[in-house]
Design a protein around this motif. Structure first.
Motif: not given
Length: 121
Positions: A50-58, A78-83
């Motif tokens: 799955r495409e995953v967007h990782f959001v954090d202040i750190d 699997v393909e790395n579909r992260s942001r």
């Protein structure tokens, strides 16, 4: 600067593990892991492609996730579909258009205005 403690486990939280198919079977679009910390919850979805967007202040946590997710995707073939987004969602606007994500993971973080008020204004 906010610093997260590294989790003891790389396994997702129990609640997420019990309900994982809700997001795996969600419509197209990214799964957004808000306040992702070291990424143990979002990495599960990335491992399924799955495409995953990782959001954090750190920023240190985001750098860790970048390297960790590469390993997860290689292992699962699997393909790395992260942001990766290093952003303070309490001070900046929600970076997504209305109805543009398949789901949002928020564990151990509650800031209702981040998702509800900004998304539906």
């Amino acid at each position: 600067m906010i610093r997260h403690k590294k989790p003891i486990s790389t396994e997702p939280t129990k609640l997420l593990a019990e309900n994982i198919d809700l997001l795996l079977n969600a419509p197209c679009g990214p799964v957004v892991d808000v306040a992702c910390g070291y990424g143990r919850n979002g990495c599960v979805f990335a491992g399924f492609g799955r495409e995953v967007h990782f959001v954090d202040i750190d920023s240190a946590a985001i750098r860790f996730v970048r390297d960790f997710i590469d390993g997860v995707c290689k292992q699962m073939k699997v393909e790395n579909r992260s942001r990766l987004l290093c952003v303070n969602l309490e001070r900046e606007r929600w970076p997504y258009e209305k109805c543009s994500v398949a789901g949002v993971i928020m564990v151990h973080y509650y800031q209702q205005k981040v998702v509800v008020v900004q998304d539906f204004e």
